[in-house]
Design an enzyme around this catalytic site. Structure first.
Site, PDB file in Angstrom:
ATOM      1  N   GLY A  94       8.806  -5.381  -8.715  1.00 50.62           N
ATOM      2  CA  GLY A  94       9.630  -4.287  -9.225  1.00 50.62           C
ATOM      3  C   GLY A  94      11.119  -4.545  -9.070  1.00 50.62           C
ATOM      4  N   GLU A  95      11.876  -4.073 -10.039  1.00 46.01           N
ATOM      5  CA  GLU A  95      13.341  -4.150  -9.941  1.00 46.01           C
ATOM      6  C   GLU A  95      13.880  -3.206  -8.875  1.00 46.01           C
ATOM      7  OE1 GLU A  95      15.113  -3.677 -13.802  1.00 46.01           O
ATOM      8  OE2 GLU A  95      14.720  -5.791 -14.301  1.00 46.01           O
ATOM      9  N   LYS A  96      13.040  -2.327  -8.371  1.00 48.82           N
ATOM     10  CA  LYS A  96      13.448  -1.475  -7.243  1.00 48.82           C
ATOM     11  C   LYS A  96      14.007  -2.346  -6.119  1.00 48.82           C
ATOM     12  CE  LYS A  96      12.990   1.681  -3.822  1.00 48.82           C
ATOM     13  NZ  LYS A  96      12.641   0.923  -2.667  1.00 48.82           N
ATOM     14  N   SER A 146       9.395   5.424  -3.476  1.00 48.88           N
ATOM     15  CA  SER A 146       9.221   4.464  -2.372  1.00 48.88           C
ATOM     16  C   SER A 146       8.197   5.030  -1.397  1.00 48.88           C
ATOM     17  CB  SER A 146      10.559   4.264  -1.653  1.00 48.88           C
ATOM     18  OG  SER A 146      10.365   3.617  -0.417  1.00 48.88           O
ATOM     19  N   SER A 147       7.403   4.140  -0.814  1.00 44.53           N
ATOM     20  CA  SER A 147       6.433   4.594   0.199  1.00 44.53           C
ATOM     21  C   SER A 147       7.166   5.247   1.364  1.00 44.53           C
ATOM     22  CB  SER A 147       5.614   3.409   0.709  1.00 44.53           C
ATOM     23  OG  SER A 147       5.040   2.713  -0.370  1.00 44.53           O
ATOM     24  N   GLY A 179       0.808  -1.210   0.000  1.00 43.44           N
ATOM     25  CA  GLY A 179       0.000   0.000   0.000  1.00 43.44           C
ATOM     26  C   GLY A 179       0.840   1.259   0.000  1.00 43.44           C
ATOM     27  N   VAL A 198      11.239   2.702 -11.053  1.00 37.75           N
ATOM     28  CA  VAL A 198      10.728   4.045 -11.360  1.00 37.75           C
ATOM     29  C   VAL A 198      11.313   5.032 -10.347  1.00 37.75           C
ATOM     30  CG1 VAL A 198       8.628   5.472 -11.394  1.00 37.75           C
ATOM     31  CG2 VAL A 198       8.600   3.161 -12.368  1.00 37.75           C
ATOM     32  N   GLY A 205       5.719   4.152  -8.751  1.00 37.74           N
ATOM     33  CA  GLY A 205       6.392   2.865  -8.969  1.00 37.74           C
ATOM     34  C   GLY A 205       5.385   1.725  -8.971  1.00 37.74           C
ATOM     35  N   HIS A 206       4.527   1.705  -7.941  1.00 39.91           N
ATOM     36  CA  HIS A 206       3.491   0.664  -7.884  1.00 39.91           C
ATOM     37  C   HIS A 206       2.583   0.753  -9.120  1.00 39.91           C
ATOM     38  CE1 HIS A 206       4.099   1.249  -3.354  1.00 39.91           C
ATOM     39  NE2 HIS A 206       4.345  -0.029  -3.520  1.00 39.91           N
TER      40      HIS A 206
END
Ligand code: AMP
Length: 289
Positions: free
Chosen positions: A148-150, A186-187, A32, A177, A37-38
């Site tokens: 994600g590649e993150k 990032s959150s 959440g 992203v 990015g999400h």
């Protein structure tokens, strides 16, 4: 029909109906506080599948003592709006007792690509993720799942998990992203103050420096890692690691590098004003291209 629910039975019914109609189903697991990015993962899922399920669950088992479980950002309405806007068909706000019923008694212990790097600093982390992801795969049985590649080491760990436990799911990797200032979206960026944020730019800058050295012909892994670390230390960040690894299995690089940048990955984790940031890139794909 409901596009958001906390009811697992309803999610499973929708999935069964789609499957009966021979529609392919992609899962995008998240915690959440959705950001661009999400959303890129959800868009990719929608491109490669007929239906997209987004799960939102802040998974307690991947947090260590003293980490930010209690204050992890939450944004129910924003998540729903962003997920549907990006192409989700249903958003499942999973409840703890659905993921971990009272008699739940399994914990997966991943190894291979999960060893080292993040695990050296967050020993519980990949075990918690592997267990929740396996549970999500079992409950929803998606045809594809997008990661994600993150979180590059996490992605490799999940590919290994899929292979080892023979899950019939295609793992799709989505590119990292970045926010306009170069910091990986990032959150947890929400924790950064304005001043902290300008300091945190040193993380992508460190990747950039190492990539520039690679582009200039540097092929010694130790030197490249030192270049990245230096930038982090100069900016006043506390690095956990700045590493060059084989991209396929995340093993340390032995000896000099060959010229094929696709074989390698820079991975970095550093704390900036109490906020832990992770990032990575290929040696030929610096954050500021
Ligand atoms: P999280 O909500 O942090 O657990 O992340 C859920 C999924 O989104 C994971 O597969 C992450 O790798 C992915 N993700 C998070 N941030 C980014 C980003 N900046 N770029 C691409 N994927 C991301």
């Amino acid at each position: 029909m409901a596009s958001s629910t906390a009811d697992l039975g309803l999610v499973q019914q929708r999935i069964a109906a789609w499957r009966a109609d021979r529609l392919s189903i992609a899962l995008v697991p998240t915690m959440g506080a959705l950001h661009r990015g999400h959303c890129s993962l959800i868009e990719l899922a929608a491109q490669c599948s007929d239906r997209v399920v987004v799960s939102v669950f802040i998974n307690p088992t991947q947090f260590g003592k003293g980490e930010d479980l209690a204050r992890y950002p939450k944004d129910h309405d924003g998540d729903l709006r962003k997920a549907l806007g990006a192409g989700a068909d249903i958003v499942w706000f999973a409840q703890s007792d659905q993921i971990y019923p009272g008699d739940f008694a399994t914990a997966i212990v991943p190894s291979g690509p999960a060893k080292g790097l993040e695990s050296d600093h967050r020993p519980q982390f990949f075990g918690g993720i592997a267990t929740v992801v396996a549970r999500l795969f079992g409950l929803l049985r998606p045809d594809r799942a997008v990661f994600g590649e993150k979180d590059f080491q996490q992605l490799r760990m999940i590919e290994q998990l899929k292979a080892d436990l023979a899950f019939e799911v295609d793992i799709i990797a989505a590119p990292l992203v970045r926010d306009p200032d170069g910091i990986a979206s990032s959150s947890r960026n929400a924790y950064l103050s304005k001043a902290g944020r300008s300091k945190a730019v040193a993380v992508p800058a460190a990747l950039n420096d190492a990539c520039a050295a690679f582009a200039a012909g540097e092929r010694d892994a130790t030197v490249l890692q030192r270049i990245g670390l230096q930038r982090l230390l100069e900016a006043g960040l506390r690095p956990d690691y700045f590493a060059l690894r084989y991209a396929a299995d995340l093993q340390p690089v032995n000896g000099g590098l060959c010229d094929d940048p696709g074989r390698y990955r820079f991975l970095v984790a550093a704390t900036c004003d109490g906020v832990r940031i992770i990032d990575n890139c290929r040696p030929d794909a610096p954050p500021w291209d």
